[in-house]
Design a protein around this motif. Structure first.
Motif, PDB file in Angstrom:
ATOM      1  N   PRO A   1       2.239   7.701 -16.848  1.00  0.00           N
ATOM      2  CA  PRO A   1       3.372   7.304 -15.985  1.00  0.00           C
ATOM      3  C   PRO A   1       3.837   5.876 -16.227  1.00  0.00           C
ATOM      4  CG  PRO A   1       1.322   7.240 -14.766  1.00  0.00           C
ATOM      5  CD  PRO A   1       0.980   7.802 -16.118  1.00  0.00           C
ATOM      6  N   GLY A   2       5.110   5.625 -15.962  1.00  0.00           N
ATOM      7  CA  GLY A   2       5.680   4.282 -16.089  1.00  0.00           C
ATOM      8  C   GLY A   2       4.911   3.240 -15.279  1.00  0.00           C
ATOM      9  N   PRO A   3       4.604   3.529 -14.003  1.00  0.00           N
ATOM     10  CA  PRO A   3       3.848   2.537 -13.228  1.00  0.00           C
ATOM     11  C   PRO A   3       2.378   2.437 -13.669  1.00  0.00           C
ATOM     12  CG  PRO A   3       5.039   4.052 -11.791  1.00  0.00           C
ATOM     13  CD  PRO A   3       5.077   4.639 -13.158  1.00  0.00           C
ATOM     14  N   ALA A   4       2.045   3.156 -14.723  1.00  0.00           N
ATOM     15  CA  ALA A   4       0.726   3.092 -15.369  1.00  0.00           C
ATOM     16  C   ALA A   4      -0.409   3.340 -14.362  1.00  0.00           C
ATOM     17  CB  ALA A   4       0.574   1.770 -16.105  1.00  0.00           C
ATOM     18  N   LEU A   5      -1.505   2.603 -14.473  1.00  0.00           N
ATOM     19  CA  LEU A   5      -2.662   2.907 -13.620  1.00  0.00           C
ATOM     20  C   LEU A   5      -2.388   2.638 -12.143  1.00  0.00           C
ATOM     21  CD1 LEU A   5      -5.511   1.561 -15.951  1.00  0.00           C
ATOM     22  CD2 LEU A   5      -4.816   3.934 -15.614  1.00  0.00           C
ATOM     23  N   ALA A   6      -1.304   1.922 -11.843  1.00  0.00           N
ATOM     24  CA  ALA A   6      -0.949   1.711 -10.434  1.00  0.00           C
ATOM     25  C   ALA A   6      -0.611   3.037  -9.753  1.00  0.00           C
ATOM     26  CB  ALA A   6       0.227   0.754 -10.313  1.00  0.00           C
ATOM     27  N   ALA A   7      -0.195   4.038 -10.544  1.00  0.00           N
ATOM     28  CA  ALA A   7       0.114   5.360  -9.969  1.00  0.00           C
ATOM     29  C   ALA A   7      -1.170   6.097  -9.591  1.00  0.00           C
ATOM     30  CB  ALA A   7       0.922   6.190 -10.957  1.00  0.00           C
ATOM     31  N   ARG A   8      -2.321   5.486  -9.938  1.00  0.00           N
ATOM     32  CA  ARG A   8      -3.607   6.158  -9.718  1.00  0.00           C
ATOM     33  C   ARG A   8      -4.541   5.347  -8.836  1.00  0.00           C
ATOM     34  NH1 ARG A   8      -3.981   8.143 -16.045  1.00  0.00           N
ATOM     35  NH2 ARG A   8      -2.052   9.348 -15.924  1.00  0.00           N
ATOM     36  N   VAL A   9      -3.983   4.359  -8.176  1.00  0.00           N
ATOM     37  CA  VAL A   9      -4.770   3.568  -7.227  1.00  0.00           C
ATOM     38  C   VAL A   9      -4.169   3.808  -5.847  1.00  0.00           C
ATOM     39  CG1 VAL A   9      -5.363   1.226  -6.490  1.00  0.00           C
ATOM     40  CG2 VAL A   9      -5.402   1.798  -8.928  1.00  0.00           C
ATOM     41  N   ILE A  10      -4.952   4.442  -4.978  1.00  0.00           N
ATOM     42  CA  ILE A  10      -4.468   4.655  -3.612  1.00  0.00           C
ATOM     43  C   ILE A  10      -4.811   3.389  -2.825  1.00  0.00           C
ATOM     44  CG2 ILE A  10      -4.637   6.099  -1.541  1.00  0.00           C
ATOM     45  CD1 ILE A  10      -5.524   8.405  -3.388  1.00  0.00           C
ATOM     46  N   GLY A  11      -3.831   2.865  -2.094  1.00  0.00           N
ATOM     47  CA  GLY A  11      -4.057   1.593  -1.402  1.00  0.00           C
ATOM     48  C   GLY A  11      -3.630   0.436  -2.294  1.00  0.00           C
ATOM     49  N   GLU A  12      -4.121  -0.759  -1.970  1.00  0.00           N
ATOM     50  CA  GLU A  12      -3.663  -1.958  -2.676  1.00  0.00           C
ATOM     51  C   GLU A  12      -4.072  -1.966  -4.158  1.00  0.00           C
ATOM     52  OE1 GLU A  12      -5.094  -5.660  -1.073  1.00  0.00           O
ATOM     53  OE2 GLU A  12      -3.568  -6.823  -2.155  1.00  0.00           O
TER      54      GLU A  12
ATOM     55  N   THR B   1       0.817  -1.223   0.000  1.00  0.00           N
ATOM     56  CA  THR B   1       0.000   0.000   0.000  1.00  0.00           C
ATOM     57  C   THR B   1       0.849   1.270   0.000  1.00  0.00           C
ATOM     58  OG1 THR B   1      -0.103  -0.142   2.396  1.00  0.00           O
ATOM     59  CG2 THR B   1      -1.977  -1.061   1.186  1.00  0.00           C
ATOM     60  N   GLU B   2       2.097   1.165   0.402  1.00  0.00           N
ATOM     61  CA  GLU B   2       2.947   2.356   0.504  1.00  0.00           C
ATOM     62  C   GLU B   2       3.419   2.760  -0.902  1.00  0.00           C
ATOM     63  OE1 GLU B   2       5.906   5.104   1.320  1.00  0.00           O
ATOM     64  OE2 GLU B   2       6.573   3.121   0.672  1.00  0.00           O
ATOM     65  N   PRO B   3       3.233   4.045  -1.301  1.00  0.00           N
ATOM     66  CA  PRO B   3       3.519   4.443  -2.680  1.00  0.00           C
ATOM     67  C   PRO B   3       4.900   4.062  -3.207  1.00  0.00           C
ATOM     68  CG  PRO B   3       2.392   6.211  -1.541  1.00  0.00           C
ATOM     69  CD  PRO B   3       2.642   5.146  -0.525  1.00  0.00           C
ATOM     70  N   GLU B   4       5.957   4.381  -2.453  1.00  0.00           N
ATOM     71  CA  GLU B   4       7.295   4.076  -2.969  1.00  0.00           C
ATOM     72  C   GLU B   4       7.518   2.564  -3.056  1.00  0.00           C
ATOM     73  OE1 GLU B   4      10.028   6.475  -4.161  1.00  0.00           O
ATOM     74  OE2 GLU B   4       7.992   7.147  -4.496  1.00  0.00           O
ATOM     75  N   GLU B   5       6.895   1.812  -2.159  1.00  0.00           N
ATOM     76  CA  GLU B   5       7.027   0.347  -2.235  1.00  0.00           C
ATOM     77  C   GLU B   5       6.355  -0.197  -3.484  1.00  0.00           C
ATOM     78  OE1 GLU B   5       5.791  -1.658   1.358  1.00  0.00           O
ATOM     79  OE2 GLU B   5       7.173  -0.437   2.545  1.00  0.00           O
TER      80      GLU B   5
END
Ligand code: XMP
Length: 321
Positions: A204-215, A104-108
């Motif tokens: 963004p490189g991390p794609a839609l994962a950069a737009r999901v807060i939490g898991e 859940t942690e953004p940098e992780e």
């Protein structure tokens, strides 16, 4: 930072292309290289440069990480086929979602994506193909933000002290590292890429994962994917720098069919910016915002609240993670 920026005013696209093509040829020699194409302007420009330099000694892959926008892999592959570049889709969805499970942690999250991408997916592809080089579209701004400690951009390796040869078994070539986005767009145009690529809003490189807060789960990515499609359809005509949908982690009380519906929240962001370093929210007309809220709550199951971000960057950033 020792890398020298080539400013837009001093960029001569013709000689830049010639120079990079011969640098890539000289570095790779008679060996082979691979690269990942996401369809963004940076990786598209690198694909064309390396294709010019290496022809069929370049193997281009589209990594299907399960985090891309709707229909994206097929669309990009067919667009490049028309340009004479064949692209192989690698299905790596399971690897990415397994690595993101419970994180859940953004940098992780960013680290997990980087690890799967470079170590698991590309480490394997390099071994199978015998390539010794990976080409990628890192640009000047990516490095600045990572070095400044704002966000770890998924494609920054050496600047973080990562020795790719030692850790992953290949060397990285970054032909666009001296350019900012506007200069990359100009090079992309000079390389004959279509406008839908060279003028594409950043993604963004991390794609839609950069737009999901939490898991980040397949189900939660699907929600943000559907909201993204609506936001892009409704806001592409604004000419804004970038527009996106974010899925929040907390639920709120809403009403559906006269009953309480404890539902999801989507945040919409739309940015005015030149190079993503600073930005301000577009002053969207209220009826545009209302239409977005109506469409998203109607068409994306479970959403009961749509908000619009009114904060500048800084202190906000463009993406949510
Ligand atoms: P932020 O969210 O840091 O984003 O204000 C600045 C710009 O960079 C894009 N972005 C990325 N691009 N790899 C990329 O290639 C990344 O890891 C990454 N993270 C953010 C973002 O979409 C915006 O245009």
């Amino acid at each position: 930072m020792e890398i020298r920026e080539i400013k837009l005013e001093e960029l001569d696209t013709k000689s830049f292309v010639e120079e990079k093509v011969s640098e890539i040829s000289a570095t790779v020699g008679d060996g082979s290289a691979i690269n990942a194409l996401s369809g963004g302007v940076d990786s598209s420009a690198v694909t064309m440069l390396a294709h010019k330099a290496l022809g069929n000694r370049l193997k281009t892959f589209f990594v299907e990480n399960g985090l891309m926008r709707e229909g994206e892999p097929q669309r990009i592959v067919s667009l490049f086929r028309e340009l004479g570049v064949s692209v192989e889709i690698i299905d790596a969805k399971k690897l990415f979602f397994d690595a993101l499970k419970g994180v859940t942690e953004p940098e992780e999250k960013r680290e997990a994506i980087t690890r799967v991408f470079y170590k698991e997916v590309f480490g394997q592809l390099v071994k199978k193909s015998n390539a010794r080089y990976l080409l990628q579209g890192t640009n000047y701004t990516d490095i600045e933000e990572t070095v400044a400690g704002i966000k770890r951009q998924h494609n920054i390796l050496e600047q973080l002290g990562i020795d790719t040869q030692e850790q992953y078994g290949y060397k990285v070539i970054e032909p666009l590292i001296q350019l900012r986005k506007s200069a990359v767009r100009r090079v992309a145009k000079a390389l004959g890429l279509p406008e839908e690529i060279y003028n594409r809003p950043p993604f963004p490189g991390p794609a839609l994962a950069a737009r999901v807060i939490g898991e980040v789960t397949p189900e939660r990515v699907e929600i943000v994917r559907r909201a993204t499609k609506i936001v892009e359809e409704e806001l592409s005509k604004t000419g804004a720098f970038q527009y996106l949908a974010i899925l929040h982690n907390d639920k709120v009380t809403g009403i559906r069919e006269g009953k309480r519906d404890y539902g999801l929240q989507i945040e919409v962001r739309c940015w005015e910016s030149k190079d993503a370093k600073v930005g301000s929210p577009t002053r969207l007309p209220h009826d545009v915002l209302e239409k977005l809220a109506e469409k998203i709550t109607k068409e994306v199951e479970g959403v009961v609240s749509v908000t619009y971000n009114i904060t500048k960057k800084p202190p906000s950033t463009i993406e949510a993670i």
